[in-house]
Design a protein around this motif. Sequence first.
Motif, mmCIF file in Angstrom:
data_model
loop_
_atom_site.group_PDB
_atom_site.id
_atom_site.type_symbol
_atom_site.label_atom_id
_atom_site.label_comp_id
_atom_site.label_asym_id
_atom_site.label_seq_id
_atom_site.Cartn_x
_atom_site.Cartn_y
_atom_site.Cartn_z
ATOM 1 N N ALA A 18 -11.986 21.712 62.119
ATOM 2 C CA ALA A 18 -10.932 22.730 62.068
ATOM 3 C C ALA A 18 -11.446 23.986 61.376
ATOM 4 O O ALA A 18 -11.187 25.114 61.821
ATOM 5 N N PHE A 19 -12.205 23.807 60.299
ATOM 6 C CA PHE A 19 -12.765 24.950 59.574
ATOM 7 C C PHE A 19 -13.743 25.715 60.465
ATOM 8 O O PHE A 19 -13.781 26.948 60.460
ATOM 9 N N GLN A 20 -14.511 24.989 61.250
ATOM 10 C CA GLN A 20 -15.435 25.615 62.191
ATOM 11 C C GLN A 20 -14.665 26.436 63.222
ATOM 12 O O GLN A 20 -15.072 27.545 63.570
ATOM 13 N N ASP A 21 -13.551 25.910 63.697
ATOM 14 C CA ASP A 21 -12.743 26.607 64.698
ATOM 15 C C ASP A 21 -12.110 27.893 64.162
ATOM 16 O O ASP A 21 -11.691 28.746 64.940
ATOM 17 N N LEU A 22 -12.035 28.035 62.856
ATOM 18 C CA LEU A 22 -11.442 29.227 62.234
ATOM 19 C C LEU A 22 -12.440 30.370 62.050
ATOM 20 O O LEU A 22 -12.112 31.374 61.413
ATOM 21 N N ALA A 23 -13.623 30.262 62.617
ATOM 22 C CA ALA A 23 -14.681 31.259 62.390
ATOM 23 C C ALA A 23 -14.215 32.683 62.686
ATOM 24 O O ALA A 23 -14.487 33.598 61.910
ATOM 25 N N GLN A 24 -13.525 32.890 63.787
ATOM 26 C CA GLN A 24 -13.109 34.251 64.141
ATOM 27 C C GLN A 24 -12.107 34.801 63.133
ATOM 28 O O GLN A 24 -12.201 35.956 62.718
ATOM 29 N N GLN A 25 -11.149 33.977 62.697
ATOM 30 C CA GLN A 25 -10.178 34.440 61.700
ATOM 31 C C GLN A 25 -10.865 34.745 60.375
ATOM 32 O O GLN A 25 -10.499 35.701 59.692
ATOM 33 N N LEU A 26 -11.861 33.937 60.005
ATOM 34 C CA LEU A 26 -12.593 34.204 58.766
ATOM 35 C C LEU A 26 -13.366 35.513 58.876
ATOM 36 O O LEU A 26 -13.350 36.323 57.947
ATOM 37 N N GLU A 27 -14.028 35.720 60.009
ATOM 38 C CA GLU A 27 -14.777 36.963 60.202
ATOM 39 C C GLU A 27 -13.854 38.178 60.127
ATOM 40 O O GLU A 27 -14.213 39.199 59.538
ATOM 41 N N ASP A 28 -12.657 38.060 60.697
ATOM 42 C CA ASP A 28 -11.699 39.164 60.669
ATOM 43 C C ASP A 28 -11.293 39.538 59.246
ATOM 44 O O ASP A 28 -10.889 40.668 58.987
ATOM 45 N N ARG A 29 -11.413 38.600 58.319
ATOM 46 C CA ARG A 29 -11.011 38.850 56.933
ATOM 47 C C ARG A 29 -12.156 39.322 56.042
ATOM 48 O O ARG A 29 -11.940 39.666 54.881
ATOM 49 N N LEU A 30 -13.359 39.330 56.570
ATOM 50 C CA LEU A 30 -14.498 39.815 55.788
ATOM 51 C C LEU A 30 -14.440 41.337 55.687
ATOM 52 O O LEU A 30 -14.211 42.014 56.679
ATOM 53 N N ASP A 31 -14.667 41.856 54.490
ATOM 54 C CA ASP A 31 -14.725 43.310 54.321
ATOM 55 C C ASP A 31 -15.932 43.876 55.059
ATOM 56 O O ASP A 31 -15.868 44.941 55.650
ATOM 57 N N VAL A 32 -17.040 43.179 54.962
ATOM 58 C CA VAL A 32 -18.261 43.583 55.645
ATOM 59 C C VAL A 32 -18.909 42.325 56.212
ATOM 60 O O VAL A 32 -18.699 41.233 55.727
ATOM 61 N N GLY A 33 -19.666 42.494 57.244
ATOM 62 C CA GLY A 33 -20.408 41.367 57.771
ATOM 63 C C GLY A 33 -19.809 40.785 59.030
ATOM 64 O O GLY A 33 -18.659 41.045 59.378
ATOM 65 N N LYS A 34 -20.647 40.006 59.697
ATOM 66 C CA LYS A 34 -20.271 39.398 60.959
ATOM 67 C C LYS A 34 -20.891 38.009 61.024
ATOM 68 O O LYS A 34 -22.024 37.805 60.595
ATOM 69 N N VAL A 35 -20.162 37.050 61.572
ATOM 70 C CA VAL A 35 -20.681 35.705 61.784
ATOM 71 C C VAL A 35 -21.598 35.759 63.004
ATOM 72 O O VAL A 35 -21.178 36.171 64.088
ATOM 73 N N VAL A 36 -22.861 35.372 62.829
ATOM 74 C CA VAL A 36 -23.793 35.405 63.948
ATOM 75 C C VAL A 36 -24.159 34.014 64.453
ATOM 76 O O VAL A 36 -24.655 33.873 65.563
ATOM 77 N N ASN A 37 -23.899 32.992 63.643
ATOM 78 C CA ASN A 37 -24.192 31.618 64.062
ATOM 79 C C ASN A 37 -23.424 30.645 63.183
ATOM 80 O O ASN A 37 -23.185 30.911 62.009
ATOM 81 N N ILE A 38 -23.055 29.523 63.771
ATOM 82 C CA ILE A 38 -22.390 28.451 63.033
ATOM 83 C C ILE A 38 -23.142 27.160 63.331
ATOM 84 O O ILE A 38 -23.396 26.846 64.497
ATOM 85 N N THR A 39 -23.503 26.427 62.283
ATOM 86 C CA THR A 39 -24.155 25.142 62.444
ATOM 87 C C THR A 39 -23.258 24.070 61.841
ATOM 88 O O THR A 39 -23.094 24.013 60.622
ATOM 89 N N PRO A 40 -22.635 23.243 62.681
ATOM 90 C CA PRO A 40 -21.823 22.154 62.153
ATOM 91 C C PRO A 40 -22.690 20.919 61.910
ATOM 92 O O PRO A 40 -23.567 20.590 62.718
ATOM 93 N N ILE A 41 -22.467 20.269 60.794
ATOM 94 C CA ILE A 41 -23.123 18.997 60.494
ATOM 95 C C ILE A 41 -21.997 18.037 60.120
ATOM 96 O O ILE A 41 -21.561 17.986 58.967
ATOM 97 N N HIS A 42 -21.507 17.315 61.117
ATOM 98 C CA HIS A 42 -20.310 16.488 60.932
ATOM 99 C C HIS A 42 -20.601 15.008 60.742
ATOM 100 O O HIS A 42 -19.703 14.257 60.381
ATOM 101 N N ASP A 43 -21.829 14.579 60.968
ATOM 102 C CA ASP A 43 -22.117 13.150 60.969
ATOM 103 C C ASP A 43 -22.772 12.654 59.681
ATOM 104 O O ASP A 43 -23.481 11.663 59.678
ATOM 105 N N VAL A 44 -22.529 13.368 58.589
ATOM 106 C CA VAL A 44 -23.078 12.972 57.287
ATOM 107 C C VAL A 44 -21.937 12.811 56.292
ATOM 108 O O VAL A 44 -20.832 13.316 56.507
#
Length: 76
Positions: A18-44
Amino acid sequence: MKTKYYNPSSLEVSFAKAFQDLAQQLEDRLDVGKVVNITPIHDVDNPMVIYKLKDEEGDLHEVVVQIIQRPDNLVS
């Protein structure tokens, strides 16, 4: 119902996804910067979502979100 398996628990994995799916909303709230990649590690134990960010100067940064569920006996 008491959780019997925590490494990782299904709640931790669902929360990380769910947190991974929120990437666009998180990016919209950043004062500066852009999300360029997401690496999920869910099996640990303690799943992670690693965000690679690029700031206004073009520098790359990583932010690691780690999901930790406390055992039921520690939550009251």
